[in-house]
Motif scaffolding. Structure first.
Motif, PDB file in Angstrom:
ATOM      1  N   ALA A  12     -27.022  26.853 -19.071  1.00 44.64           N
ATOM      2  CA  ALA A  12     -27.257  27.250 -17.684  1.00 44.64           C
ATOM      3  C   ALA A  12     -27.364  28.763 -17.556  1.00 44.64           C
ATOM      4  CB  ALA A  12     -26.129  26.720 -16.794  1.00 44.64           C
ATOM      5  N   GLN A  13     -26.486  29.496 -18.250  1.00 41.52           N
ATOM      6  CA  GLN A  13     -26.542  30.957 -18.199  1.00 41.52           C
ATOM      7  C   GLN A  13     -27.837  31.473 -18.785  1.00 41.52           C
ATOM      8  OE1 GLN A  13     -22.978  32.074 -20.274  1.00 41.52           O
ATOM      9  NE2 GLN A  13     -21.680  31.938 -18.457  1.00 41.52           N
ATOM     10  N   ARG A  14     -28.321  30.829 -19.856  1.00 35.72           N
ATOM     11  CA  ARG A  14     -29.565  31.293 -20.467  1.00 35.72           C
ATOM     12  C   ARG A  14     -30.742  31.101 -19.539  1.00 35.72           C
ATOM     13  NH1 ARG A  14     -29.441  28.200 -24.371  1.00 35.72           N
ATOM     14  NH2 ARG A  14     -31.142  26.734 -23.982  1.00 35.72           N
ATOM     15  N   GLU A  15     -30.772  29.967 -18.796  1.00 33.68           N
ATOM     16  CA  GLU A  15     -31.871  29.707 -17.876  1.00 33.68           C
ATOM     17  C   GLU A  15     -31.851  30.658 -16.694  1.00 33.68           C
ATOM     18  OE1 GLU A  15     -31.798  25.664 -16.787  1.00 33.68           O
ATOM     19  OE2 GLU A  15     -32.553  24.935 -18.714  1.00 33.68           O
ATOM     20  N   VAL A  16     -30.638  31.010 -16.234  1.00 35.89           N
ATOM     21  CA  VAL A  16     -30.528  31.869 -15.063  1.00 35.89           C
ATOM     22  C   VAL A  16     -30.919  33.300 -15.374  1.00 35.89           C
ATOM     23  CG1 VAL A  16     -28.898  32.868 -13.428  1.00 35.89           C
ATOM     24  CG2 VAL A  16     -28.800  30.434 -13.946  1.00 35.89           C
ATOM     25  N   PHE A  17     -30.501  33.802 -16.517  1.00 36.83           N
ATOM     26  CA  PHE A  17     -30.698  35.219 -16.833  1.00 36.83           C
ATOM     27  C   PHE A  17     -31.855  35.460 -17.806  1.00 36.83           C
ATOM     28  CE2 PHE A  17     -27.138  36.609 -14.496  1.00 36.83           C
ATOM     29  CZ  PHE A  17     -26.115  35.684 -14.665  1.00 36.83           C
ATOM     30  N   ALA A  18     -32.691  34.426 -18.053  1.00 41.73           N
ATOM     31  CA  ALA A  18     -33.821  34.606 -18.978  1.00 41.73           C
ATOM     32  C   ALA A  18     -34.787  35.642 -18.439  1.00 41.73           C
ATOM     33  CB  ALA A  18     -34.552  33.276 -19.180  1.00 41.73           C
ATOM     34  N   SER A  19     -35.326  36.449 -19.338  1.00 43.54           N
ATOM     35  CA  SER A  19     -36.280  37.484 -18.928  1.00 43.54           C
ATOM     36  C   SER A  19     -37.571  36.868 -18.457  1.00 43.54           C
ATOM     37  CB  SER A  19     -36.559  38.411 -20.119  1.00 43.54           C
ATOM     38  OG  SER A  19     -37.648  39.240 -19.850  1.00 43.54           O
ATOM     39  N   ALA A  20     -38.227  37.557 -17.513  1.00 44.76           N
ATOM     40  CA  ALA A  20     -39.512  37.063 -16.995  1.00 44.76           C
ATOM     41  C   ALA A  20     -40.666  37.409 -17.920  1.00 44.76           C
ATOM     42  CB  ALA A  20     -39.769  37.664 -15.616  1.00 44.76           C
ATOM     43  N   TRP A  21     -40.417  38.177 -18.941  1.00 46.92           N
ATOM     44  CA  TRP A  21     -41.487  38.590 -19.839  1.00 46.92           C
ATOM     45  C   TRP A  21     -41.611  37.596 -20.974  1.00 46.92           C
ATOM     46  CZ3 TRP A  21     -44.139  42.319 -17.527  1.00 46.92           C
ATOM     47  CH2 TRP A  21     -43.454  43.060 -16.553  1.00 46.92           C
ATOM     48  N   LEU A  22     -42.043  38.040 -22.156  1.00 47.97           N
ATOM     49  CA  LEU A  22     -42.313  37.140 -23.259  1.00 47.97           C
ATOM     50  C   LEU A  22     -41.075  36.356 -23.660  1.00 47.97           C
ATOM     51  CD1 LEU A  22     -44.210  36.096 -25.399  1.00 47.97           C
ATOM     52  CD2 LEU A  22     -43.620  38.071 -26.817  1.00 47.97           C
ATOM     53  N   GLY A  23     -39.918  37.012 -23.686  1.00 53.22           N
ATOM     54  CA  GLY A  23     -38.692  36.307 -24.032  1.00 53.22           C
ATOM     55  C   GLY A  23     -38.410  35.167 -23.086  1.00 53.22           C
ATOM     56  N   GLY A  24     -38.708  35.367 -21.802  1.00 52.41           N
ATOM     57  CA  GLY A  24     -38.491  34.312 -20.819  1.00 52.41           C
ATOM     58  C   GLY A  24     -39.396  33.116 -21.076  1.00 52.41           C
ATOM     59  N   TRP A  25     -40.656  33.382 -21.405  1.00 55.97           N
ATOM     60  CA  TRP A  25     -41.573  32.285 -21.690  1.00 55.97           C
ATOM     61  C   TRP A  25     -41.124  31.507 -22.925  1.00 55.97           C
ATOM     62  CZ3 TRP A  25     -44.740  30.061 -18.603  1.00 55.97           C
ATOM     63  CH2 TRP A  25     -45.293  30.779 -17.546  1.00 55.97           C
ATOM     64  N   LEU A  26     -40.707  32.209 -23.974  1.00 58.54           N
ATOM     65  CA  LEU A  26     -40.245  31.534 -25.177  1.00 58.54           C
ATOM     66  C   LEU A  26     -39.018  30.675 -24.884  1.00 58.54           C
ATOM     67  CD1 LEU A  26     -40.650  34.373 -27.826  1.00 58.54           C
ATOM     68  CD2 LEU A  26     -42.094  32.364 -27.488  1.00 58.54           C
ATOM     69  N   LYS A  51     -31.749  33.537  -6.327  1.00 60.86           N
ATOM     70  CA  LYS A  51     -31.221  34.830  -5.936  1.00 60.86           C
ATOM     71  C   LYS A  51     -31.270  35.842  -7.075  1.00 60.86           C
ATOM     72  CE  LYS A  51     -28.143  32.958  -2.386  1.00 60.86           C
ATOM     73  NZ  LYS A  51     -26.738  32.810  -1.948  1.00 60.86           N
ATOM     74  N   SER A  52     -31.292  35.357  -8.327  1.00 61.00           N
ATOM     75  CA  SER A  52     -31.252  36.284  -9.450  1.00 61.00           C
ATOM     76  C   SER A  52     -32.640  36.774  -9.847  1.00 61.00           C
ATOM     77  CB  SER A  52     -30.578  35.610 -10.657  1.00 61.00           C
ATOM     78  OG  SER A  52     -31.354  34.512 -11.102  1.00 61.00           O
ATOM     79  N   THR A  53     -33.696  36.213  -9.256  1.00 63.61           N
ATOM     80  CA  THR A  53     -35.055  36.586  -9.621  1.00 63.61           C
ATOM     81  C   THR A  53     -35.716  37.309  -8.466  1.00 63.61           C
ATOM     82  OG1 THR A  53     -35.206  34.592 -10.985  1.00 63.61           O
ATOM     83  CG2 THR A  53     -37.260  35.741 -10.478  1.00 63.61           C
ATOM     84  N   PRO A  54     -36.110  38.578  -8.647  1.00 60.56           N
ATOM     85  CA  PRO A  54     -36.800  39.309  -7.574  1.00 60.56           C
ATOM     86  C   PRO A  54     -38.124  38.647  -7.216  1.00 60.56           C
ATOM     87  CG  PRO A  54     -36.055  40.786  -9.323  1.00 60.56           C
ATOM     88  CD  PRO A  54     -35.884  39.398  -9.839  1.00 60.56           C
ATOM     89  N   LEU A  55     -38.596  38.912  -6.004  1.00 56.81           N
ATOM     90  CA  LEU A  55     -39.840  38.309  -5.534  1.00 56.81           C
ATOM     91  C   LEU A  55     -41.008  38.661  -6.441  1.00 56.81           C
ATOM     92  CD1 LEU A  55     -41.508  36.789  -3.407  1.00 56.81           C
ATOM     93  CD2 LEU A  55     -41.654  38.935  -2.121  1.00 56.81           C
ATOM     94  N   TRP A  56     -41.149  39.942  -6.794  1.00 55.08           N
ATOM     95  CA  TRP A  56     -42.285  40.355  -7.605  1.00 55.08           C
ATOM     96  C   TRP A  56     -42.269  39.648  -8.958  1.00 55.08           C
ATOM     97  CZ3 TRP A  56     -41.996  42.378 -12.454  1.00 55.08           C
ATOM     98  CH2 TRP A  56     -40.752  42.896 -12.858  1.00 55.08           C
TER      99      TRP A  56
END
Length: 239
Positions: A12-26, A51-56
């Motif tokens: 759950a922590q990994r899904e919440v704080f995953a990066s939106a960039w390449l690491g997030g996609w992986l 709440k943890s993900t900005p709109l942009w």
């Protein structure tokens, strides 16, 4: 048992704080290799992720998902004239719709546990629109208004199909089909009015993806998450 709870918490922590960039996609793609039932679906997680993900960032991921879907669909389009045993409109809907639906689903899985049926929504929406266009002869009118209206209809049908999978997760989700219709209709209208389709087809496609993705992505990001169900209270035990 304790080890299982630790794995669930770490996931759950990994899904919440995953990066939106390449690491997030992986991380998203890797998570799909695990069974969906390997951890419980908790509606409260929707609040945390939102709440943890900005709109942009949410809009960027949604735009990237649509762009990747189109990028995968384009080389597959060479199969359309080869599969002559099937109707061309059906093959086109599958080739274009399935990749887009797949990448949209992967992007949404970062926030909610949406059904895998999402993968079929774009394909089914395009198929229904193509059928209606041929049945009612919508495609014979090639004016800007007629073509934009046809794409608006396609966006509405796709949005309604996707809404059927969203309304359990979000309040006021009725805005999403409207944004889908508006986004796809405006995207084509801009491409036609500016003559970009004739001047630079690649730029027109990129601009259309951007317009659709921003309109629908902002709407998705702004939808309030559904409240988690109230926990059931055990009946009072007699003394």
């Amino acid at each position: 048992m304790r080890g299982t709870q630790t794995d669930v918490t770490a996931r759950a922590q990994r899904e919440v704080f995953a990066s939106a960039w390449l690491g997030g996609w992986l991380d998203v793609v890797a998570s799909e290799a695990l069974p969906m039932n390997s951890y419980p679906v908790d509606e409260r997680q929707t609040h945390v992720t939102s709440k943890s993900t900005p709109l942009w960032q949410s809009v960027f991921i949604w735009t990237a998902a649509n762009a990747l879907g189109v990028a995968v669909a384009m080389p597959l389009s060479v199969l359309i004239p080869l599969l002559k045993i099937f109707p061309a409109l059906l093959v086109s809907a599958v080739v274009i719709g399935i990749p887009i639906g797949l990448f949209q689903w992967l992007a949404l899985r970062r926030r909610i546990q949406v059904s895998p049926l999402w993968i079929l929504t774009v394909f089914l929406g395009l198929g229904v629109t193509a059928f209606l266009a041929s049945f009612f002869s919508f495609g014979e009118d090639e004016t800007i208004l007629a073509l934009s209206s046809l794409y608006t209809l396609a966006g509405l049908i796709i949005g309604l199909l996707q809404w059927s999978l969203l309304f359990r997760h979000f309040r006021r989700s009725f805005w999403y089909p409207l944004s889908s219709a508006l986004g796809l209709g405006i995207a084509l209208w801009v491409a036609l009015v500016t003559n970009l389709l004739n001047a630079n087809g690649s730029f027109a496609l990129a601009l259309g993806i951007l317009i659709y993705s921003v309109v629908t992505g902002v709407t998705l990001a702004r939808l309030p998450a559904a409240s988690p169900p109230e926990p059931a209270h055990a009946p009072d035990q007699p003394a």
